[in-house]
Design a protein around this motif. Sequence first.
Motif, mmCIF file in Angstrom:
data_model
loop_
_atom_site.group_PDB
_atom_site.id
_atom_site.type_symbol
_atom_site.label_atom_id
_atom_site.label_comp_id
_atom_site.label_asym_id
_atom_site.label_seq_id
_atom_site.Cartn_x
_atom_site.Cartn_y
_atom_site.Cartn_z
ATOM 1 N N GLY A 1 0.755 -1.021 0.198
ATOM 2 C CA GLY A 1 -0.108 -0.158 -0.047
ATOM 3 C C GLY A 1 1.108 1.075 -0.072
ATOM 4 O O GLY A 1 0.889 2.258 -0.689
ATOM 5 N N VAL A 2 2.249 1.304 0.182
ATOM 6 C CA VAL A 2 2.802 2.278 0.811
ATOM 7 C C VAL A 2 3.834 2.933 -1.066
ATOM 8 O O VAL A 2 3.274 3.711 -0.694
ATOM 9 N N LEU A 3 4.021 1.612 -0.813
ATOM 10 C CA LEU A 3 4.458 1.880 -3.164
ATOM 11 C C LEU A 3 3.275 2.654 -3.718
ATOM 12 O O LEU A 3 3.472 3.320 -4.602
ATOM 13 N N ARG A 4 1.813 1.898 -3.590
ATOM 14 C CA ARG A 4 1.172 2.324 -4.240
ATOM 15 C C ARG A 4 0.378 3.909 -4.370
ATOM 16 O O ARG A 4 0.330 4.637 -4.699
ATOM 17 N N GLY A 5 1.272 4.012 -2.653
ATOM 18 C CA GLY A 5 0.707 5.683 -2.849
ATOM 19 C C GLY A 5 1.637 6.360 -2.828
ATOM 20 O O GLY A 5 1.544 7.597 -3.320
ATOM 21 N N LEU A 6 2.746 5.485 -3.820
ATOM 22 C CA LEU A 6 3.975 6.827 -4.014
ATOM 23 C C LEU A 6 3.524 6.399 -5.486
ATOM 24 O O LEU A 6 3.788 7.627 -6.044
ATOM 25 N N VAL A 7 3.508 5.351 -7.074
ATOM 26 C CA VAL A 7 3.058 5.512 -7.734
ATOM 27 C C VAL A 7 1.870 4.920 -8.475
ATOM 28 O O VAL A 7 1.143 3.939 -7.856
ATOM 29 N N LYS A 8 1.263 5.736 -9.323
ATOM 30 C CA LYS A 8 0.089 5.364 -9.318
ATOM 31 C C LYS A 8 0.288 5.155 -11.078
ATOM 32 O O LYS A 8 0.782 6.202 -11.618
ATOM 33 N N THR A 9 -0.581 4.541 -11.444
ATOM 34 C CA THR A 9 -0.281 3.643 -13.063
ATOM 35 C C THR A 9 -1.239 3.921 -13.463
ATOM 36 O O THR A 9 -2.777 3.765 -12.457
ATOM 37 N N GLY A 10 -1.663 4.084 -14.972
ATOM 38 C CA GLY A 10 -2.643 4.143 -15.737
ATOM 39 C C GLY A 10 -2.047 3.707 -17.330
ATOM 40 O O GLY A 10 -0.528 3.344 -17.357
ATOM 41 N N PHE A 11 -3.220 2.412 -17.877
ATOM 42 C CA PHE A 11 -2.734 1.663 -19.094
ATOM 43 C C PHE A 11 -3.808 2.228 -20.022
ATOM 44 O O PHE A 11 -4.912 2.065 -19.587
#
Length: 422
Positions: free
Chosen positions: A188-198
């Motif tokens: 969850g901490v990583l997803r708070g740092l990097v959000k992705t989109g495709f």
Amino acid sequence: MHIHNVEIKNFRLLADVELALEEQTTVIVGRNNSGKTSLSEVMRRLLADGTATFQLEDFSSACYDGFCAALDARNANAEDNAVRALIPSIELRLTFQYDPTQPQLGPLGPFVIDLDAACTDALVVVRYELKDGQLARFFEDQPTTPLNDEARIAFFRSLRERIPSDFSVKIWAEDPNDPDNRRQIQPGVLRGLVKTGFINAQRGLDDVTSRESDVLAKTVESLFATASSPTADAADKQIAEALKGAVQDIQAQIDTNFSGQLKSLVPALQSFGYPGLGGQELQTETILDVRKLLSNFTKVRYAGDSGITLPESYNGLGARNLIFILLQLAGFYKAFRAEATEPGVHLIFIEEPEAHLHPQMQEVFIRQLTKIAQQLVASTVDKTPWPVQFVVSTHSSHVANEAGFESIRYFLGTAVPGAPTG
């Protein structure tokens, strides 16, 4: 802050790859089967998915001998740490560059663990590896003698079954100057740092026989879902609430007028003895769901002559593809703003935007991509910055030429030592 460097090991065609990213837009070019899709796929698995799993086939064939070497070491009674070090893992390393003079590092804070005041990098490692305590189980009932061709096939067949259950994702922050200095990080901490989109290549826009051809309407549905979230922008919330209110008004009319008429269409089951003694009478109820209305019954149409509107499939494929990409980008920005805590980086992959586009429009698109992001920010009241980085994969020489030499990354397939040649 931004992602400055990416390293990938042992994933499909990416046996050992290092890639520098531009602050705004990086363009990936290369032949088919050179690893462009593998790049976005490994990012999707390790950064976007909650609990990523991989199959044996996801491991680069160049690392297969590592499994055999680990088995040989196990049979030779090597130390567990030595055996584990030989077992291949799929690894993603992200190097972030940041301004150390900023008083607050935000979501990057947990990943900055070095004590060097001059260091401006933070290193994040995401690895799909053998779980702790699973070494004995992983090699249970495996051959104890050197593998011949037949035994090797059987060995890898067993690995195909064991890898999804015996491997898992581990995340840590690593000191760029000291690989032994690490801090374990929760997903969850990583997803708070990097959000992705495709945004995948839209090759099926002309398939008018499928409901999936209404791709623009489905994108509108996702925009509504974002606007309905508790943390959405106030203006978007107001629009979503207005839509809900309109549907509720129609619902009230249905409840008072339409249901009575609909009831008369239900067969008179009393003549068959239903519901019988103590039974309940059948009632009809029509419920409107604004999400389902947008998903199944909303069409994006184009203005025509004399007030006649035209279906989206009647417009040129190039225009539809471009509108689809723009709607997706708008949705990504709204989703970014709707996050309770804004991520430090929004990494967006766009696959083959040139699909169906005229060459001149291809050049315009890549030239205007950064401006589109700026316009989305400018259209909001509070002008919330969007720390977006685009990675565009393309086969178009027009896109590549217009993007500029410094932003081009060329993927070239090469023979990897240890990989099968036949």
